[in-house]
Design a protein around this motif. Structure first.
Motif, short mmCIF file in Angstrom:
data_model
loop_
_atom_site.label_atom_id
_atom_site.label_comp_id
_atom_site.label_asym_id
_atom_site.label_seq_id
_atom_site.Cartn_x
_atom_site.Cartn_y
_atom_site.Cartn_z
N PRO A 150 0.82 -1.22 0.00
CA PRO A 150 0.00 0.00 0.00
C PRO A 150 0.85 1.27 0.00
O PRO A 150 1.85 1.36 0.70
CB PRO A 150 -0.80 -0.12 1.30
N LYS A 151 0.40 2.24 -0.80
CA LYS A 151 1.02 3.56 -0.74
C LYS A 151 0.52 4.27 0.51
O LYS A 151 -0.37 3.79 1.21
CB LYS A 151 0.72 4.34 -2.01
N THR A 152 1.08 5.44 0.79
CA THR A 152 0.86 6.12 2.07
C THR A 152 -0.61 6.30 2.41
O THR A 152 -1.05 6.00 3.53
CB THR A 152 1.57 7.48 2.07
N GLN A 153 -1.40 6.78 1.47
CA GLN A 153 -2.81 7.08 1.75
C GLN A 153 -3.60 5.81 2.07
O GLN A 153 -4.38 5.77 3.02
CB GLN A 153 -3.45 7.80 0.56
N LEU A 154 -3.36 4.76 1.29
CA LEU A 154 -4.06 3.50 1.55
C LEU A 154 -3.60 2.89 2.86
O LEU A 154 -4.41 2.37 3.64
CB LEU A 154 -3.83 2.53 0.39
N GLN A 155 -2.30 2.94 3.15
CA GLN A 155 -1.80 2.39 4.41
C GLN A 155 -2.40 3.11 5.61
O GLN A 155 -2.68 2.49 6.64
CB GLN A 155 -0.27 2.46 4.47
N GLN A 156 -2.62 4.42 5.47
CA GLN A 156 -3.23 5.16 6.57
C GLN A 156 -4.65 4.68 6.83
O GLN A 156 -5.08 4.59 7.98
CB GLN A 156 -3.22 6.66 6.27
N LYS A 157 -5.37 4.35 5.77
CA LYS A 157 -6.72 3.82 5.94
C LYS A 157 -6.67 2.47 6.66
O LYS A 157 -7.50 2.19 7.53
CB LYS A 157 -7.41 3.67 4.58
N VAL A 158 -5.69 1.64 6.28
CA VAL A 158 -5.52 0.35 6.95
C VAL A 158 -5.18 0.57 8.42
O VAL A 158 -5.73 -0.10 9.31
CB VAL A 158 -4.42 -0.49 6.26
N ASN A 159 -4.27 1.51 8.70
CA ASN A 159 -3.91 1.82 10.08
C ASN A 159 -5.13 2.26 10.89
O ASN A 159 -5.31 1.83 12.04
CB ASN A 159 -2.86 2.94 10.13
N ASP A 160 -5.93 3.13 10.28
CA ASP A 160 -7.12 3.64 10.97
C ASP A 160 -8.08 2.50 11.31
O ASP A 160 -8.65 2.46 12.41
CB ASP A 160 -7.83 4.68 10.11
N ILE A 162 -7.35 -0.72 11.70
CA ILE A 162 -6.78 -1.63 12.69
C ILE A 162 -6.73 -1.00 14.08
O ILE A 162 -7.21 -1.59 15.06
CB ILE A 162 -5.36 -2.06 12.27
N TYR A 163 -6.14 0.19 14.16
CA TYR A 163 -5.86 0.78 15.47
C TYR A 163 -7.00 1.65 15.99
O TYR A 163 -7.46 1.45 17.11
CB TYR A 163 -4.55 1.58 15.41
N ARG A 164 -7.42 2.62 15.18
CA ARG A 164 -8.46 3.56 15.65
C ARG A 164 -9.80 2.87 15.84
O ARG A 164 -10.44 2.99 16.90
CB ARG A 164 -8.61 4.70 14.64
N ASP A 165 -10.22 2.11 14.82
CA ASP A 165 -11.57 1.54 14.87
C ASP A 165 -11.64 0.27 15.71
O ASP A 165 -12.47 0.17 16.62
CB ASP A 165 -12.06 1.26 13.44
N ILE A 166 -10.79 -0.73 15.40
CA ILE A 166 -10.94 -2.03 16.05
C ILE A 166 -10.26 -2.06 17.41
O ILE A 166 -10.89 -2.36 18.43
CB ILE A 166 -10.40 -3.15 15.14
N LYS A 167 -8.96 -1.75 17.46
CA LYS A 167 -8.24 -1.87 18.73
C LYS A 167 -8.72 -0.84 19.76
O LYS A 167 -8.91 -1.18 20.93
CB LYS A 167 -6.73 -1.70 18.50
N ASN A 173 -15.57 -1.40 11.26
CA ASN A 173 -15.95 -0.39 10.27
C ASN A 173 -16.03 -1.03 8.88
O ASN A 173 -15.05 -1.02 8.11
CB ASN A 173 -14.92 0.75 10.30
N LYS A 174 -17.19 -1.57 8.55
CA LYS A 174 -17.35 -2.29 7.29
C LYS A 174 -17.15 -1.37 6.09
O LYS A 174 -16.54 -1.78 5.09
CB LYS A 174 -18.73 -2.93 7.22
N THR A 198 -4.39 -9.76 11.99
CA THR A 198 -5.51 -10.49 12.56
C THR A 198 -6.73 -9.60 12.80
O THR A 198 -7.85 -10.10 12.85
CB THR A 198 -5.10 -11.20 13.87
N GLU A 199 -6.53 -8.28 12.94
CA GLU A 199 -7.69 -7.39 13.01
C GLU A 199 -8.42 -7.35 11.67
O GLU A 199 -9.65 -7.27 11.62
CB GLU A 199 -7.27 -5.98 13.43
N LEU A 200 -7.67 -7.42 10.57
CA LEU A 200 -8.31 -7.50 9.25
C LEU A 200 -9.01 -8.85 9.09
O LEU A 200 -10.06 -8.93 8.46
CB LEU A 200 -7.27 -7.30 8.15
#
Length: 239
Positions: A150-160, A162-167, A173-174, A198-200
Motif C-alpha cells: 500500500p502507498k501512504t494514503q491507503l496504508q493510513q486507511k488500513v492503520n485507521d 486496525i488501530y483507531r476503529d478495532i483496537k 468499520n465495514k 488479525t484485526e483484518l
C-alpha cells in the motif's frame, strides 16, 4: 493433558478470540471429546510489535515472546500457533528458542494463495510493521507473485481500521474495510489481496458479502492448525 498444542495470542485479544472461535467452529464434532486439546496464552501486555519494528528505541516485544516460548517449552505441546502476523518478524529467533515446531502463518498463506491463483499481482494488507518487515512479501514472491504494498494514503486507511476503529474503539468499520479492498484490488490492478493482520481477519469474518478475492491468513492458519492437530491425534490413537 496429553496430545495438545498451544496458541500464543493476545496480540490483540479480539483477534485471538476470533481465531479460537473459528478453530472450534470448524472442528467437526459430535461430542465434547471431539474438540481439540489446546492451551491459550493470551499475552495482551506484549509491547506493540509495529512500534518496535518502525522504531527500535520503542520497547522490544521479543523478550516477552521468548519468555512465552520458555513457558511453553515446559508444557511440551506438540506444536505452537503464533496468531500475530507482525510478530513473525521475530519468527526465526523464536523457533531457535524451542525444538517445538511453530506454524508460520505468512508461509501457509502464501502456499494457499499459490493453490488458488497462478502467479500475478496481489495486494498485501497489514500493519506498517508487517509491511516494513517484508515477511509476507518474501513468502509470496517465493511462490511466484508480484506483491503490491500500500502507498501512504491507503496504508493510513488500513492503520485507521486496525488501530483507531478495532483496537481502540471496538468498531468493525465495514464501510472503510470495503473501501480498502476496492482501492487495493480494483484501483491497483490486483487480482486478489492477502490479509496479513488479525484485526483484518476479524473484519473479514464479520464483513461478509463483498465481491473481492481475499486470502485471509488467519483463516488459513485455523485450517492448518486443525489438520495438524487431527493428524497428531490419529497418530496417538494408533500408537
Amino acid at each position: 493433558m496429553e496430545n495438545f498444542f498451544s496458541i500464543l495470542g493476545g496480540m490483540g485479544t479480539q483477534a485471538t478470540e476470533s481465531f479460537v472461535r473459528l478453530l472450534n467452529h470448524r472442528t467437526i464434532t459430535h461430542k465434547d471429546q471431539d474438540y481439540l486439546n489446546y492451551v491459550l496464552f493470551n499475552h495482551a501486555t506484549v509491547p506493540d510489535r509495529t512500534a518496535y519494528i518502525l522504531d527500535e528505541t520503542a520497547e522490544n516485544p521479543l523478550p516477552f515472546l521468548l519468555d512465552d516460548i520458555a513457558k511453553q517449552n515446559l508444557l511440551k505441546p506438540n506444536f505452537i500457533v503464533l496468531t500475530c502476523n507482525t510478530a513473525h518478524y521475530f519468527f526465526e529467533t523464536l523457533q531457535e528458542a524451542t525444538k517445538i515446531p511453530i506454524l508460520h502463518m505468512p508461509r501457509e498463506a502464501a502456499i494457499e494463495m499459490s493453490h488458488r491463483q497462478n502467479g500475478g499481482k496481489v495486494a498485501f494488507l497489514g500493519t506498517e510493521g508487517s509491511v516494513k518487515a517484508g515477511v509476507y512479501q518474501r513468502e509470496l514472491e517465493k511462490v511466484g507473485f508480484e506483491v503490491m504494498l500500500p502507498k501512504t494514503q491507503l496504508q493510513q486507511k488500513v492503520n485507521d481500521l486496525i488501530y483507531r476503529d478495532i483496537k481502540e474503539n471496538d468498531f468493525l468499520n465495514k464501510d472503510l474495510y470495503y473501501e480498502i479492498l476496492a482501492e487495493a484490488i480494483e484501483k491497483c490492478g490486483c487480482a486478489s489481496a492477502v490479509l496479513g493482520c488479525t484485526e483484518l481477519s476479524l473484519m473479514e469474518e464479520f464483513a461478509t458479502g463483498h465481491k473481492y478475492n481475499v486470502v485471509d491468513a488467519q483463516s488459513i492458519l485455523v485450517d492448518r492448525t486443525i489438520e495438524r492437530a487431527l493428524s497428531d491425534r490419529k497418530k496417538a490413537d494408533h500408537s
